[in-house]
Write a protein that holds these residues in place. Structure first.
Motif, PDB file in Angstrom:
ATOM      1  N   LEU A  99      -0.774  -1.558  -2.708  1.00  0.00           N
ATOM      2  CA  LEU A  99      -1.746  -2.516  -2.186  1.00  0.00           C
ATOM      3  C   LEU A  99      -1.137  -3.898  -2.011  1.00  0.00           C
ATOM      4  CD1 LEU A  99      -4.774  -2.759  -1.458  1.00  0.00           C
ATOM      5  CD2 LEU A  99      -5.223  -3.299  -3.855  1.00  0.00           C
ATOM      6  N   ASP A 100      -0.097  -4.168  -2.791  1.00  0.00           N
ATOM      7  CA  ASP A 100       0.527  -5.490  -2.857  1.00  0.00           C
ATOM      8  C   ASP A 100       1.603  -5.618  -1.782  1.00  0.00           C
ATOM      9  OD1 ASP A 100       2.134  -7.706  -3.560  1.00  0.00           O
ATOM     10  OD2 ASP A 100       1.696  -7.468  -5.692  1.00  0.00           O
ATOM     11  N   THR A 101       1.411  -6.559  -0.863  1.00  0.00           N
ATOM     12  CA  THR A 101       2.367  -6.713   0.240  1.00  0.00           C
ATOM     13  C   THR A 101       3.710  -7.267  -0.232  1.00  0.00           C
ATOM     14  OG1 THR A 101       1.403  -8.894   0.743  1.00  0.00           O
ATOM     15  CG2 THR A 101       0.577  -7.009   1.990  1.00  0.00           C
ATOM     16  N   ASN A 102       3.720  -8.035  -1.322  1.00  0.00           N
ATOM     17  CA  ASN A 102       4.977  -8.577  -1.834  1.00  0.00           C
ATOM     18  C   ASN A 102       5.896  -7.468  -2.326  1.00  0.00           C
ATOM     19  OD1 ASN A 102       4.376 -11.279  -1.322  1.00  0.00           O
ATOM     20  ND2 ASN A 102       3.387 -11.565  -3.296  1.00  0.00           N
ATOM     21  N   VAL A 103       5.340  -6.529  -3.104  1.00  0.00           N
ATOM     22  CA  VAL A 103       6.183  -5.455  -3.632  1.00  0.00           C
ATOM     23  C   VAL A 103       6.614  -4.495  -2.534  1.00  0.00           C
ATOM     24  CG1 VAL A 103       5.195  -5.628  -5.943  1.00  0.00           C
ATOM     25  CG2 VAL A 103       4.230  -3.971  -4.332  1.00  0.00           C
ATOM     26  N   LEU A 104       5.791  -4.342  -1.503  1.00  0.00           N
ATOM     27  CA  LEU A 104       6.185  -3.488  -0.382  1.00  0.00           C
ATOM     28  C   LEU A 104       7.385  -4.073   0.359  1.00  0.00           C
ATOM     29  CD1 LEU A 104       2.718  -2.381   1.062  1.00  0.00           C
ATOM     30  CD2 LEU A 104       4.330  -1.001  -0.256  1.00  0.00           C
ATOM     31  N   ARG A 105       7.419  -5.393   0.464  1.00  0.00           N
ATOM     32  CA  ARG A 105       8.584  -6.042   1.083  1.00  0.00           C
ATOM     33  C   ARG A 105       9.838  -5.768   0.250  1.00  0.00           C
ATOM     34  NH1 ARG A 105       4.806  -9.999   2.947  1.00  0.00           N
ATOM     35  NH2 ARG A 105       4.830 -11.121   0.971  1.00  0.00           N
ATOM     36  N   HIS A 106       9.674  -5.799  -1.064  1.00  0.00           N
ATOM     37  CA  HIS A 106      10.799  -5.520  -1.959  1.00  0.00           C
ATOM     38  C   HIS A 106      11.278  -4.075  -1.779  1.00  0.00           C
ATOM     39  CE1 HIS A 106      13.294  -5.289  -5.527  1.00  0.00           C
ATOM     40  NE2 HIS A 106      13.061  -6.543  -5.803  1.00  0.00           N
ATOM     41  N   THR A 107      10.328  -3.144  -1.666  1.00  0.00           N
ATOM     42  CA  THR A 107      10.685  -1.745  -1.458  1.00  0.00           C
ATOM     43  C   THR A 107      11.427  -1.565  -0.140  1.00  0.00           C
ATOM     44  OG1 THR A 107       8.745  -1.011  -2.715  1.00  0.00           O
ATOM     45  CG2 THR A 107       9.763   0.599  -1.249  1.00  0.00           C
ATOM     46  N   LEU A 108      10.933  -2.200   0.896  1.00  0.00           N
ATOM     47  CA  LEU A 108      11.600  -2.112   2.192  1.00  0.00           C
ATOM     48  C   LEU A 108      13.008  -2.702   2.133  1.00  0.00           C
ATOM     49  CD1 LEU A 108       8.690  -3.051   4.632  1.00  0.00           C
ATOM     50  CD2 LEU A 108      10.015  -0.934   4.693  1.00  0.00           C
TER      51      LEU A 108
END
Length: 279
Positions: free
Chosen positions: A153-162
């Protein structure tokens, strides 16, 4: 002058407003025990905007402008993102020693996993490493189409994953051989996931209380240390919908603290918070 961030207190009415909004947007249930957490995390947004009360911030969130611009950051502040590579290692050992050999022996050539609540990516990349290794050991890499969906749900952590870049301190559980095989050291001394693993992952934002937009089923779903943030009725609904999106005989992996929280009807308990769909 505005009050300092440290001196801003939240009233009972304000806390109730925020807990209701948090639940409405995320399904996460904030009890009175989480009051200080709410104050601490949202206080950062008050400081950012120079606000002197939580009511001002609530008014921003519920305004037309705030709903578009600030709600994603609000959600990012509230969500919790604790994760590690090879966390609860018995799950990956089960995949390596039991689950994938069985699928390969039955001639399955399309393997799909979902990491629900993927946080900063350690879980789905651990999955990708484990699955790549075992398929290679079974000499099945060339005939198996492998994909992992990573959502949060968290866009910050998704950026980290990407981004797929991690400090060396985060790679503790990963052997030197696996680091050489699946990571590249950056000039800054961090470690970047290689293209081979990146190609396996699809990263998407997803709210677990919203309808799942999937057309095809998964062989395995990881939903570990996520359900603890939901109320019992919501947990039941999430687990039931995950079961619907598992292929027959598919596996649901829960966190160690969640084995008694989720309604696991329609599953066979294989032990170690591993559940198999039964029909």
């Amino acid at each position: 002058m505005h009050k300092s961030f440290q001196s801003v207190e939240i009233t009972d009415k304000e806390f109730e407003q925020f807990t209701r909004l948090i639940y409405q947007l995320t399904g996460i249930h904030m009890t009175e025990k989480k009051r200080q957490l709410v104050v601490s995390r949202l206080g950062k947004r008050l400081k950012f905007y120079g606000m002197s009360s939580f009511s001002q911030y609530y008014d921003l969130l519920t305004s037309e402008t705030g709903q578009l611009a600030e709600i994603p950051e609000f959600i990012n502040q509230i969500t919790t993102n604790k994760t590690d590579f090879f966390r609860e290692a018995h799950h990956f050992e089960f995949i390596r020693s039991t689950m994938i050999p069985d699928l390969v022996s039955r001639g399955v050539t399309n393997i799909r996993f979902w990491s629900a609540g993927c946080s900063t990516g350690e879980e789905p990349y651990t999955l990708a490493i484990t699955l790549s290794q075992v398929l290679e050991e079974l000499k099945a890499s060339s005939r198996v189409d492998l994909k992992i969906l990573a959502t949060d749900l968290d866009t910050n952590v998704l950026r980290h994953t990407l981004g797929g870049v991690y400090q060396e301190s985060k790679l503790g559980p990963i052997s030197q051989d696996l680091r050489k095989k699946f990571f590249a050291k950056t000039p800054e001394g961090s470690y970047a996931v290689n293209a081979r693993l990146r190609q396996i992952l699809t990263v998407r934002r997803l709210n677990l209380i919203a309808p799942f937009p999937f057309k095809k089923g998964f062989n395995g779903i990881f939903c570990r240390n996520v359900l603890i943030y939901f109320q019992q009725d919501d947990r039941k609904q999430i687990v039931a919908r995950m079961r619907e999106h598992l292929r027959p005989g598919g596996i649901l992996f829960l966190g160690h603290s969640e084995s008694l929280l989720a309604d696991t009807r329609g599953f066979k308990n294989l032990g170690n918070t591993i559940y198999q769909r039964v029909d």
